[in-house]
Design a protein around this motif. Structure first.
Motif, short mmCIF file in Angstrom:
data_model
loop_
_atom_site.label_atom_id
_atom_site.label_comp_id
_atom_site.label_asym_id
_atom_site.label_seq_id
_atom_site.Cartn_x
_atom_site.Cartn_y
_atom_site.Cartn_z
N ALA A 40 -16.66 2.52 -40.77
CA ALA A 40 -15.81 3.37 -40.79
C ALA A 40 -14.57 3.28 -40.36
N ALA A 41 -14.51 2.55 -39.14
CA ALA A 41 -13.09 2.02 -38.38
C ALA A 41 -12.49 1.10 -39.29
N ARG A 42 -13.32 0.01 -40.06
CA ARG A 42 -12.81 -0.94 -40.75
C ARG A 42 -11.92 -0.30 -42.04
N GLY A 49 -17.56 11.15 -36.40
CA GLY A 49 -16.57 9.87 -36.54
C GLY A 49 -15.17 10.27 -36.15
N HIS A 50 -14.87 11.43 -35.45
CA HIS A 50 -13.56 11.82 -35.10
C HIS A 50 -12.59 11.77 -36.56
N GLU A 51 -11.46 10.92 -36.20
CA GLU A 51 -10.60 10.85 -37.05
C GLU A 51 -10.77 9.91 -38.62
N THR A 52 -12.11 9.33 -38.60
CA THR A 52 -12.59 8.59 -39.53
C THR A 52 -13.37 9.47 -40.47
N GLY A 53 -13.59 10.75 -40.09
CA GLY A 53 -14.17 11.53 -41.12
C GLY A 53 -15.68 11.29 -41.31
N LEU A 54 -16.46 11.86 -42.40
CA LEU A 54 -17.57 11.45 -42.53
C LEU A 54 -18.20 10.20 -42.85
N TRP A 55 -17.08 9.10 -42.88
CA TRP A 55 -17.60 7.61 -43.20
C TRP A 55 -18.35 7.25 -42.08
N HIS A 56 -18.42 7.93 -40.70
CA HIS A 56 -19.26 7.34 -39.86
C HIS A 56 -20.77 7.45 -40.14
N GLY A 116 -17.25 1.60 -30.85
CA GLY A 116 -17.75 0.39 -29.85
C GLY A 116 -16.51 0.13 -28.86
N SER A 117 -15.28 0.77 -28.71
CA SER A 117 -14.47 0.25 -27.63
C SER A 117 -13.96 1.59 -27.15
N SER A 118 -13.68 2.72 -27.78
CA SER A 118 -13.32 3.97 -27.29
C SER A 118 -14.19 5.18 -27.94
N LEU A 119 -15.18 4.82 -28.82
CA LEU A 119 -15.88 5.86 -29.37
C LEU A 119 -17.33 5.31 -29.45
#
Length: 264
Positions: free
Chosen positions: A180-182, A166-173, A197-200
């Motif tokens: 996670a993005a929201r 999830g990169h900077e969204t952490g484990l929420w992915h 969905g756009s850059s990940l």
């Protein structure tokens, strides 16, 4: 000798822990984080070249797809290679210490349609880029196309179900990329840089291994940041999706692959 034999000597637990500590500084001190990552990457590619070809890589051309600013340029220049960076985002291209890579050449282009002739570079590298494009194996085919027979393709990417997927969204992915993005947007007042969905995108270890095997050019696949004694995780279906945080695919084209424009 296996292509990974020399690099495996570097793949110690202390190296893994050192890199893990550096990851904490990606946002707060990018010079520290990317400088350490670039040096480690240059060492890895150099070792892989030595074992694959039996020669030194000095003077060889390395094409870095998604090279960003100057960190990787400086590291490969110090290793004696001729560096060319490809980056589609002008902000990324100018985000780092340009003086560090001033001697390098940069091209603004997409990795999905590289503006280079077939079999024109010795080494083609992509570090943590495949998860940021909707067609990662089209990227892989382009890398194969521009690499000369007997050269090396090194494609390394973050596995979606791994802890850093999830990169900077952490484990929420793990609850879904969009969710996670929201959540990140609500907490920080702006969307994440790596927006699902756009850059990940969700790229699995299984998909990468299947694509690489189908090329007939796969030399090795291993977890980039794990110590050597944990590389067996790559061979275990399902488990590797969660335990292999970053997968490295090493390929060696034996014949020119020809132009690739379309496909997913």
């Amino acid at each position: 000798m296996a292509v990974t034999d020399l690099f495996a000597r570097r793949a110690t637990l202390s190296r893994s822990l050192r890199l893990l500590r550096e990851f904490r500084y990606e946002q707060s001190d990018p010079d520290r984080f990317y400088g350490a990552l670039a040096a480690d990457t240059a060492a890895m590619v150099t070792d892989l070249w030595r074992t694959a070809t039996g020669t030194e890589p000095t003077g060889r051309t390395v094409l870095d797809v998604g090279g960003g600013p100057g960190y990787f340029a400086a590291a490969f220049d110090a290793a004696g290679l001729t560096y060319i960076g490809v980056e589609p985002d002008p902000d990324e291209m100018h985000a780092g210490p340009r003086t560090a890579g001033a001697a390098a050449g940069y091209v603004r282009a997409s990795g999905l349609a590289l503006p280079f002739a077939d079999a024109s570079v010795d080494i083609c590298l992509s570090s943590n880029v495949a998860e940021h494009v909707a067609q990662p194996w089209r990227l892989g085919r382009e890398m194969m196309r521009v690499t000369r027979p007997g050269g090396l393709v090194v494609l390394s990417y973050t596995v979606w179900l791994g802890p850093f997927g999830g990169h900077e969204t952490g484990l929420w992915h793990y609850l879904g990329g969009e969710r996670a993005a929201r959540r990140y947007t609500r907490r920080h007042g702006h969307p994440p840089k790596n927006n699902y969905g756009s850059s990940l995108f969700a790229v699995s270890a299984a998909d990468g291994l299947q694509w690489a095997a189908a090329t007939g050019a796969l030399l090795a696949a291993f977890p980039r940041y794990h110590p050597r004694w944990a590389w067996w995780l790559t061979r275990v279906p399902v488990l590797r999706e969660f335990a292999v945080s970053n997968l490295v695919l090493v390929l060696q084209p034996l014949v020119a692959t020809g132009s690739t424009i379309a496909g997913s």
